[in-house]
Design a protein around this motif. Structure first.
Motif, PDB file in Angstrom:
ATOM      1  N   LEU A  17      -1.606  -5.541  10.410  1.00 22.82           N
ATOM      2  CA  LEU A  17      -1.857  -4.150  10.504  1.00 22.82           C
ATOM      3  C   LEU A  17      -0.420  -3.328  10.136  1.00 22.82           C
ATOM      4  O   LEU A  17      -0.421  -2.279   9.652  1.00 22.82           O
ATOM      5  CB  LEU A  17      -2.634  -3.631  11.715  1.00 22.82           C
ATOM      6  N   PHE A  18       0.705  -3.831  10.954  1.00 26.41           N
ATOM      7  CA  PHE A  18       1.793  -3.094  10.780  1.00 26.41           C
ATOM      8  C   PHE A  18       2.466  -3.234   9.301  1.00 26.41           C
ATOM      9  O   PHE A  18       2.800  -1.958   8.941  1.00 26.41           O
ATOM     10  CB  PHE A  18       2.664  -3.885  11.558  1.00 26.41           C
ATOM     11  N   ILE A  19       2.173  -4.036   8.582  1.00 23.45           N
ATOM     12  CA  ILE A  19       2.727  -4.185   7.323  1.00 23.45           C
ATOM     13  C   ILE A  19       2.076  -3.359   6.470  1.00 23.45           C
ATOM     14  O   ILE A  19       2.374  -2.458   5.581  1.00 23.45           O
ATOM     15  CB  ILE A  19       2.290  -5.792   6.769  1.00 23.45           C
ATOM     16  N   LYS A  20       0.517  -3.371   6.558  1.00 22.92           N
ATOM     17  CA  LYS A  20      -0.177  -2.535   5.752  1.00 22.92           C
ATOM     18  C   LYS A  20      -0.002  -0.808   6.139  1.00 22.92           C
ATOM     19  O   LYS A  20       0.231  -0.287   5.062  1.00 22.92           O
ATOM     20  CB  LYS A  20      -1.790  -2.515   6.041  1.00 22.92           C
ATOM     21  N   PHE A  21       0.409  -0.650   7.422  1.00 20.30           N
ATOM     22  CA  PHE A  21       0.665   0.695   7.687  1.00 20.30           C
ATOM     23  C   PHE A  21       1.870   1.244   7.222  1.00 20.30           C
ATOM     24  O   PHE A  21       2.013   2.429   6.546  1.00 20.30           O
ATOM     25  CB  PHE A  21       0.681   0.723   9.508  1.00 20.30           C
ATOM     26  N   VAL A  22       2.918   0.478   7.258  1.00 25.46           N
ATOM     27  CA  VAL A  22       4.216   0.848   6.702  1.00 25.46           C
ATOM     28  C   VAL A  22       3.961   1.083   5.227  1.00 25.46           C
ATOM     29  O   VAL A  22       4.692   1.919   4.571  1.00 25.46           O
ATOM     30  CB  VAL A  22       5.314  -0.257   7.036  1.00 25.46           C
ATOM     31  N   GLN A  23       3.509   0.072   4.405  1.00 23.12           N
ATOM     32  CA  GLN A  23       3.270   0.397   3.124  1.00 23.12           C
ATOM     33  C   GLN A  23       2.693   1.546   2.809  1.00 23.12           C
ATOM     34  O   GLN A  23       3.118   2.469   1.995  1.00 23.12           O
ATOM     35  CB  GLN A  23       2.309  -0.905   2.368  1.00 23.12           C
ATOM     36  N   PHE A  25       2.166   4.180   4.696  1.00 25.61           N
ATOM     37  CA  PHE A  25       3.032   5.434   5.209  1.00 25.61           C
ATOM     38  C   PHE A  25       4.239   5.700   4.305  1.00 25.61           C
ATOM     39  O   PHE A  25       4.404   6.799   4.276  1.00 25.61           O
ATOM     40  CB  PHE A  25       3.351   4.934   6.508  1.00 25.61           C
ATOM     41  N   SER A  26       5.054   4.740   3.907  1.00 23.63           N
ATOM     42  CA  SER A  26       6.122   4.903   3.232  1.00 23.63           C
ATOM     43  C   SER A  26       5.582   5.560   1.804  1.00 23.63           C
ATOM     44  O   SER A  26       6.606   6.522   1.362  1.00 23.63           O
ATOM     45  CB  SER A  26       6.763   3.676   2.837  1.00 23.63           C
ATOM     46  N   ALA A  27       4.666   5.100   1.195  1.00 22.89           N
ATOM     47  CA  ALA A  27       4.308   5.951   0.060  1.00 22.89           C
ATOM     48  C   ALA A  27       3.882   7.431   0.193  1.00 22.89           C
ATOM     49  O   ALA A  27       4.280   8.216  -0.440  1.00 22.89           O
ATOM     50  CB  ALA A  27       3.050   5.249  -0.535  1.00 22.89           C
ATOM     51  N   ILE A  28       2.988   7.690   1.405  1.00 19.57           N
ATOM     52  CA  ILE A  28       2.682   9.010   1.831  1.00 19.57           C
ATOM     53  C   ILE A  28       4.235   9.826   1.816  1.00 19.57           C
ATOM     54  O   ILE A  28       4.218  10.938   1.534  1.00 19.57           O
ATOM     55  CB  ILE A  28       1.839   9.025   2.897  1.00 19.57           C
ATOM     56  N   LEU A  29       5.097   9.127   2.624  1.00 18.01           N
ATOM     57  CA  LEU A  29       6.482   9.795   3.068  1.00 18.01           C
ATOM     58  C   LEU A  29       7.104  10.385   1.779  1.00 18.01           C
ATOM     59  O   LEU A  29       7.588  11.451   1.556  1.00 18.01           O
ATOM     60  CB  LEU A  29       7.210   8.850   3.948  1.00 18.01           C
ATOM     61  N   VAL A  30       7.279   9.358   0.750  1.00 21.40           N
ATOM     62  CA  VAL A  30       7.951   9.750  -0.286  1.00 21.40           C
ATOM     63  C   VAL A  30       7.098  10.714  -1.106  1.00 21.40           C
ATOM     64  O   VAL A  30       8.023  11.905  -1.556  1.00 21.40           O
ATOM     65  CB  VAL A  30       8.015   8.539  -1.358  1.00 21.40           C
ATOM     66  N   LEU A  31       5.995  10.739  -1.332  1.00 21.67           N
ATOM     67  CA  LEU A  31       5.194  11.795  -1.955  1.00 21.67           C
ATOM     68  C   LEU A  31       5.347  13.083  -1.313  1.00 21.67           C
ATOM     69  O   LEU A  31       5.351  14.230  -1.945  1.00 21.67           O
ATOM     70  CB  LEU A  31       3.642  11.477  -2.155  1.00 21.67           C
ATOM     71  N   GLY A  32       5.175  12.933  -0.069  1.00 20.99           N
ATOM     72  CA  GLY A  32       5.369  14.243   0.848  1.00 20.99           C
ATOM     73  C   GLY A  32       6.810  14.850   0.846  1.00 20.99           C
ATOM     74  O   GLY A  32       6.841  16.036   0.325  1.00 20.99           O
ATOM     75  N   ILE A  33       7.780  14.076   0.939  1.00 26.31           N
ATOM     76  CA  ILE A  33       9.252  14.536   0.724  1.00 26.31           C
ATOM     77  C   ILE A  33       9.318  15.374  -0.888  1.00 26.31           C
ATOM     78  O   ILE A  33       9.868  16.453  -0.758  1.00 26.31           O
ATOM     79  CB  ILE A  33      10.105  13.483   0.732  1.00 26.31           C
ATOM     80  N   TRP A  34       8.814  14.694  -1.935  1.00 27.33           N
ATOM     81  CA  TRP A  34       8.721  15.033  -3.101  1.00 27.33           C
ATOM     82  C   TRP A  34       8.274  16.306  -3.150  1.00 27.33           C
ATOM     83  O   TRP A  34       8.723  17.358  -3.711  1.00 27.33           O
ATOM     84  CB  TRP A  34       8.216  14.030  -3.809  1.00 27.33           C
ATOM     85  N   GLU A  35       7.026  16.432  -2.595  1.00 30.77           N
ATOM     86  CA  GLU A  35       6.231  17.608  -2.717  1.00 30.77           C
ATOM     87  C   GLU A  35       7.011  18.885  -2.013  1.00 30.77           C
ATOM     88  O   GLU A  35       7.048  19.948  -2.460  1.00 30.77           O
ATOM     89  CB  GLU A  35       4.856  17.494  -2.052  1.00 30.77           C
ATOM     90  N   MET A  36       7.561  18.583  -0.865  1.00 31.21           N
ATOM     91  CA  MET A  36       8.200  19.603   0.002  1.00 31.21           C
ATOM     92  C   MET A  36       9.320  20.276  -0.787  1.00 31.21           C
ATOM     93  O   MET A  36       9.643  21.315  -1.005  1.00 31.21           O
ATOM     94  CB  MET A  36       8.678  18.904   1.522  1.00 31.21           C
ATOM     95  N   LEU A  37      10.328  19.143  -1.200  1.00 29.85           N
ATOM     96  CA  LEU A  37      11.247  19.674  -1.937  1.00 29.85           C
ATOM     97  C   LEU A  37      10.848  20.457  -3.218  1.00 29.85           C
ATOM     98  O   LEU A  37      11.780  21.699  -3.564  1.00 29.85           O
ATOM     99  CB  LEU A  37      12.138  18.514  -2.468  1.00 29.85           C
ATOM    100  N   ALA A  38       9.861  20.341  -3.804  1.00 27.63           N
ATOM    101  CA  ALA A  38       9.573  20.917  -4.874  1.00 27.63           C
ATOM    102  C   ALA A  38       8.995  22.581  -4.490  1.00 27.63           C
ATOM    103  O   ALA A  38       9.441  23.472  -5.052  1.00 27.63           O
ATOM    104  CB  ALA A  38       8.146  20.323  -5.866  1.00 27.63           C
ATOM    105  N   ARG A  39       8.125  22.341  -3.247  1.00 26.97           N
ATOM    106  CA  ARG A  39       7.670  23.632  -2.936  1.00 26.97           C
ATOM    107  C   ARG A  39       8.746  24.540  -2.301  1.00 26.97           C
ATOM    108  O   ARG A  39       8.573  25.932  -2.497  1.00 26.97           O
ATOM    109  CB  ARG A  39       6.623  23.323  -1.645  1.00 26.97           C
TER     110      ARG A  39
END
Ligand SMILES: Nc1ncnc2c1ncn2[C@@H]1O[C@H](COP(=O)(O)OP(=O)(O)OP(=O)(O)O)[C@@H](O)[C@H]1O
Ligand SMILES: [Mg+2]
Lengths: 260, 246
Positions: A17-23, A25-39
């Motif tokens: 579960l932990f492995i799936k979660f981190v996988q 979560f990290s994708a969402i994190l990167v996309l989120g940061i990218w989106e924020m930086l752009a906004r």
């Protein structure tokens, strides 16, 4: 079930579960940061684009009605190249297995050809075959077929000698030896080669589409870069990621089904 | 007794770029119907080579051998060489498939053998789930599935621990006797050779030829395990041991 087994299963599930979660979560994190930086205008979205824009671009491409066509072109070419590579590399591996001398003769050439960057052959292909789909597919086959031959024929050569001996004792023909020992004992290696081939074929097709094409995801990306529409380029890349994920999961499920 | 195989003055060398190994030089002997013949000799003296030649796998030799009419030999290799992607039953019928004898009658015969020798519940199991002794029995049943009347066994028990080895040699002995099969068995275990054989053929060191042949006559010969208790056992053991050692 014993206490220890229960405890083990609990720990095991938690780890999965932990492995799936981190996988995820990290994708969402990167996309989120990218989106924020752009906004918040920390990055120049003209050059970098950003997730929601890419999403919108993809949706629009769908609506305009030609994205499916581009995907189908690339996917179709990839699959054709993939099947031809598979068949050709198994056939050539059989040939090399049957003739030790032939295999020794062409071994250095295979190695040399393998290290040649196939994209350098692009112009020649276009002149010889023409600026069309065929060149693109041949390019993809050239990229994948040599590695594929090398790994499958090594597997064939390493087939357990005693098993072959057993078949010979019963009077098996060369064909029966292939059918009962050489090929089944190399299922794993063949499937593995196929796994690698899907990736290599996709690479080859996109490379070919860069060189010459009027449709396909490679064409879309090239077109996007020429008109400096980075949203289009990024969308193309995302679609390629999705395609390769798709191909990978198909092969994986076939592999599981074969149980080898 | 009928002679079913005669071996005449066989010579065999292995040649490669690093040199030549003469494995066999001037080997001759006869085999008779229904007997259990053991060939013993030190490691590397050429025992497997002999069986490879007699079974037709190796055609690169000099000299000759001849089977009597109607003799159909089969061969169980030193290593079990089973096919792990097939089930026990599929493994045992592979010879039938190749020899185009894959019909109901023969399949039933194989099933009968599997049942008789304790593998009934494992017919549909993959090979890797079997114990060493069971694998050995599967390999033997595969060898005799095609109904050979002569079989070559190359160290059939070498991969097994001592206990299992005794048990499996009893099993195999029982199988070949009941199925009426002549056996040529290669081994370097002296006790084993005495306990199962009618005759023991001692090979010289490499290059091998026949050094001596012993008729094993034990009082009340029964199963291999029991034969080990025969009063003459020690006598043969000492003789063979000296003979091989010289
Ligand atoms: N393919 C080969 N190439 C070269 N030499 C070989 C080859 N096979 C066997 N030999 C040599 O021939 C000799 C006899 O080999 P063989 O396998 O017949 O011995 P063996 O009596 O069966 O030994 P073991 O009891 O260890 O099984 C050995 O010295 C071996 O090194
Ligand atoms: Mg041997």
């Amino acid at each position: 079930m014993s206490k220890r087994q229960e405890l083990f299963l609990k720990k095991y599930k938690r780890k999965q579960l932990f492995i799936k979660f981190v996988q995820i979560f990290s994708a969402i994190l990167v996309l989120g940061i990218w989106e924020m930086l752009a906004r918040f205008n920390f990055i120049d979205t003209f050059i970098t684009s950003y997730p929601s824009k890419i999403f919108i671009t993809i949706v629009n491409l769908f609506k305009e009605g030609n994205l499916i066509h581009h995907i189908m072109v690339t996917l179709g070419e990839t699959l054709i190249a993939f099947f031809i590579t598979g068949v050709v590399s198994v056939l050539i591996s059989i040939l090399l297995y049957r003739s030790e001398i032939l295999s020794k003769i062409i071994d250095p050439y295979l190695t040399i050809l393998n290290s040649l960057p196939k994209v350098a052959l692009g112009p020649i292909l276009i002149i010889w075959i023409g600026a069309n789909k065929k060149s693109i597919i041949v390019m993809a086959i050239l990229i994948s077929v040599i590695v594929s031959i090398q790994s499958i024929s090594v597997g064939f050569k390493n087939t357990n000698k005693s098993r072959i001996k057993i078949l010979k004792i019963f009077g098996a023909s060369e064909w029966e030896i292939l059918k009962y020992a050489v090929i089944p004992s190399n299922y794993k290696i063949i499937v593995n080669a196929c796994k690698i081939n899907t990736g290599l074929c996709l690479i080859g097709i996109v490379m070919g589409e860069f060189l010459t094409s009027k449709s396909g995801i490679g064409y879309l990306i090239l077109y996007g870069s020429q008109v400096f529409n980075l949203d289009l380029v990024m969308s193309g890349i995302v679609i390629l990621l999705i395609i390769s994920m798709l191909l990978y999961s198909v092969i994986s499920s076939i592999e599981k089904h074969l149980d080898c | 007794m009928n002679k079913i195989l005669s071996v005449n003055n066989i010579f065999k060398s292995y040649n490669n770029k690093n040199g030549e190994v003469v494995a066999i030089d001037g080997l001759s002997f006869d085999v008779f119907e229904g007997e259990f013949l053991s060939i013993i000799g030190s490691s590397g003296c050429g025992k497997s080579t002999i069986l490879n030649i007699l079974s037709g796998l190796d055609k690169d030799y000099e000299g000759s051998y001849k089977f009597a009419d109607g003799i159909t030999p089969s061969y169980m290799l030193q290593e079990d060489a089973l096919f792990p992607w097939l089930t026990v039953l599929e493994n045992t019928v592979i010879g039938l498939k190749i020899q185009k004898k894959y019909n109901k009658e023969n399949i039933d015969y194989v099933k009968h053998l599997l049942t008789k020798y304790g593998l009934k519940d494992f017919m549909d199991t993959k090979i890797n789930n079997l114990s060493g002794g069971m694998k050995q029995r599967v390999a033997l049943i595969r060898t005799i599935a095609t109904k050979p009347n002569l079989i070559f066994l190359d160290e059939p028990f070498s991969a097994l621990d001592y206990q299992t080895r005794l048990k499996v040699s009893d099993d195999i002995y029982k199988i070949v006797k009941e199925e009426n099969i002549t056996v040529i068995m290669v081994t370097h275990n002296i006790s084993e050779a005495i306990s199962v054989s009618d005759r023991v053929l001692v090979l010289s060191k490499r290059p091998s030829r026949v050094k001596s042949i012993y008729e094993i006559q034990l009082s009340n010969k029964t199963t291999p395990i029991n034969n080990r208790k025969a009063p003459e056992f020690q006598y043969y053991y000492d003789k063979l041991w000296k003979d091989i050692d010289e």
